[in-house]
Scaffold this motif. Structure first.
Motif, PDB file in Angstrom:
ATOM      1  N   TYR A 184       0.842  -1.203   0.000  1.00 10.80           N
ATOM      2  CA  TYR A 184       0.000   0.000   0.000  1.00 10.80           C
ATOM      3  C   TYR A 184       0.880   1.257   0.000  1.00 10.80           C
ATOM      4  O   TYR A 184       0.664   2.187  -0.775  1.00 10.80           O
ATOM      5  CB  TYR A 184      -0.906  -0.011   1.235  1.00 10.80           C
ATOM      6  N   CYS A 320     -11.786   2.926  -1.712  1.00  8.10           N
ATOM      7  CA  CYS A 320     -11.898   2.686  -0.271  1.00  8.10           C
ATOM      8  C   CYS A 320     -12.677   3.844   0.370  1.00  8.10           C
ATOM      9  O   CYS A 320     -12.426   5.015   0.063  1.00  8.10           O
ATOM     10  CB  CYS A 320     -10.485   2.583   0.319  1.00  8.10           C
ATOM     11  N   CYS A 323      -9.745   5.931   2.555  1.00  3.47           N
ATOM     12  CA  CYS A 323      -8.611   6.636   1.917  1.00  3.47           C
ATOM     13  C   CYS A 323      -8.853   6.969   0.444  1.00  3.47           C
ATOM     14  O   CYS A 323      -8.096   7.758  -0.134  1.00  3.47           O
ATOM     15  CB  CYS A 323      -7.332   5.818   2.064  1.00  3.47           C
ATOM     16  N   CYS A 332     -10.268  -0.658   2.298  1.00  4.21           N
ATOM     17  CA  CYS A 332      -9.081  -1.394   1.830  1.00  4.21           C
ATOM     18  C   CYS A 332      -8.379  -2.072   3.017  1.00  4.21           C
ATOM     19  O   CYS A 332      -8.607  -1.706   4.175  1.00  4.21           O
ATOM     20  CB  CYS A 332      -8.126  -0.463   1.085  1.00  4.21           C
ATOM     21  N   CYS A 335      -6.366   0.318   5.461  1.00  2.43           N
ATOM     22  CA  CYS A 335      -7.190   1.100   6.402  1.00  2.43           C
ATOM     23  C   CYS A 335      -7.818   0.176   7.448  1.00  2.43           C
ATOM     24  O   CYS A 335      -7.958   0.563   8.613  1.00  2.43           O
ATOM     25  CB  CYS A 335      -8.275   1.867   5.647  1.00  2.43           C
TER      26      CYS A 335
HETATM   27 ZN    ZN Z   1      -8.107   2.652   2.483  1.00  2.00          ZN
END
Ligand code: ZN
Ligand code: SF4
Ligand code: ZN
Length: 355
Positions: A184, A320, A323, A332, A335
């Motif tokens: 990520y 998401c 985010c 996601c 997160c």
């Molecule tokens: Zn996220």
């Protein structure tokens, strides 16, 4: 002096020790074994220039090289991989994910030497001695290449580290949280700071390991997506593997020859039994046929359409809810793990530069 069988025994023994939670150092044994193989394979061989051979390489057929010609061979190989798969171009801003290990360090060094516009990026994961030493080594790598390296401090960003997931109630290994976070953050940093492409240090042996794992488990979607390049898609930045056709032992020979500093230990949380599971299998096969690894990978790329999943079975990507980055779920994985909304400003504040 340990012979190859002793080392294999020690290697397997280390797996058992590791299972019993001892702090044995698997990676050094693994590296020693590669080193031993390199030495064994070049005994009494000569380079085409007449000097004693340092290492062998595959260029159509098997060839032996002295130190000077091995360096040429290795860099030529990376350049050809980049051109063949159209991985990078001169105008792109390239972010190289540096772990402290030899593979990413070699990718960083060679890309810089070939004239690409590279920036190194390291994440301080906060995993005890491993993270402390890795950061020190990355500083040396930055010095060798003559470039500043960007470091992200995970604790500063999310308030916790990967160590907080040891013995977590879900029983999921810490590596799984770490992998999700690294993937990520490589993408998010590249996207937010306008990099065109992320380079990782994955090599041919990693790729074979991954293919074997996904074939055995019939993960069709993963198999289809596998390859040297993942194109840009929405907020997913392009990702490439410049060492895609290069074996781990070739990388190690180059790193040692150039004296590239790299961390020779192993992350305390690594489960090498899982990650290096197919190491000896491929090694045994390549003893009989040195071309087998590259042949298999090329065959896979040629035939990977057979793994294509029907549209209706594909997971659709959405944004998401926290985010705004791509995910197949509402929130996601990043997160969901860290339970914190990360803004672009938060990211910038948790970064610092080393040179
Ligand atoms: Zn996220
Ligand atoms: Fe992260 Fe696991 Fe690698 Fe350690 S071994 S750096 S926890 S992925
Ligand atoms: Zn030579």
């Amino acid at each position: 002096v340990l012979n190859e069988n002793d080392l294999k025994f020690k290697f397997n023994k280390n797996f058992e020790i590791k299972k019993n939670n001892s702090s044995s150092n698997i990676c050094n044994t693994h590296l020693n074994l590669i080193d031993l193989k390199i030495k064994k394979e070049i005994i009494n061989k000569k380079c085409f220039c007449g000097k004693l051979a340092y290492y062998k390489g595959l260029e159509g057929k098997l060839r032996y090289f002295c130190k000077e010609h091995y360096i040429e061979y290795f860099e030529r190989k990376i350049k050809r991989t980049i051109e063949k798969y159209k991985l990078l171009n001169d105008k792109e801003r390239v972010l190289v994910a540096l772990s402290g290990g030899k593979d990413s360090a070699v990718a960083f060094f060679v890309l810089n030497k070939l004239g690409y516009n590279v920036t190194g990026f390291h994440i301080n994961l906060g995993i005890g001695e491993y993270s402390k030493k890795s950061l020190e080594i990355v500083k040396e790598q930055a010095k060798l290449v003559g470039k500043s390296v960007m470091v992200l401090d995970l604790k500063k960003l999310v308030g916790k580290t990967i160590e907080d997931f040891i013995n977590n109630p879900t029983k999921r290994p810490a590596c799984s949280y770490c992998g999700i976070s690294k993937r990520y953050l490589f993408n998010r940093i590249a996207y937010e700071l306008n990099f065109d492409v992320v380079v990782t240090g994955h090599h041919l042996d990693d790729e074979l390991n991954f293919l074997c794992h996904n074939l055995i488990n019939w993960n069709l979607e993963y198999l289809y997506k596998q390859g040297p390049k993942q194109e840009k898609e929405g907020k997913f930045v392009k990702k490439v593997k410049v060492l895609y056709e290069t074996e781990e032992k070739e990388i190690m020979a180059y790193a040692n020859l150039i004296n590239i500093p790299y961390y020779k230990g192993c992350c305390e949380l690594a489960d090498n039994q899982k990650t290096k599971k197919y190491f000896f299998f491929w090694d045994r096969l390549s003893e009989e046929n040195p071309q087998v690894k590259i042949q298999f990978i090329k065959g896979f790329l040629k035939n990977k359409e057979i793994f294509k999943v029907n549209k209706e079975n594909q997971k659709e990507l959405k944004e998401c809810e926290i985010c705004g980055f791509p995910t197949s779920r509402d929130i996601c994985s990043f997160c969901a793990i860290w339970d914190k909304k990360i803004t672009k400003e938060d990211l910038k504040e948790s970064l610092f530069w080393i040179d």
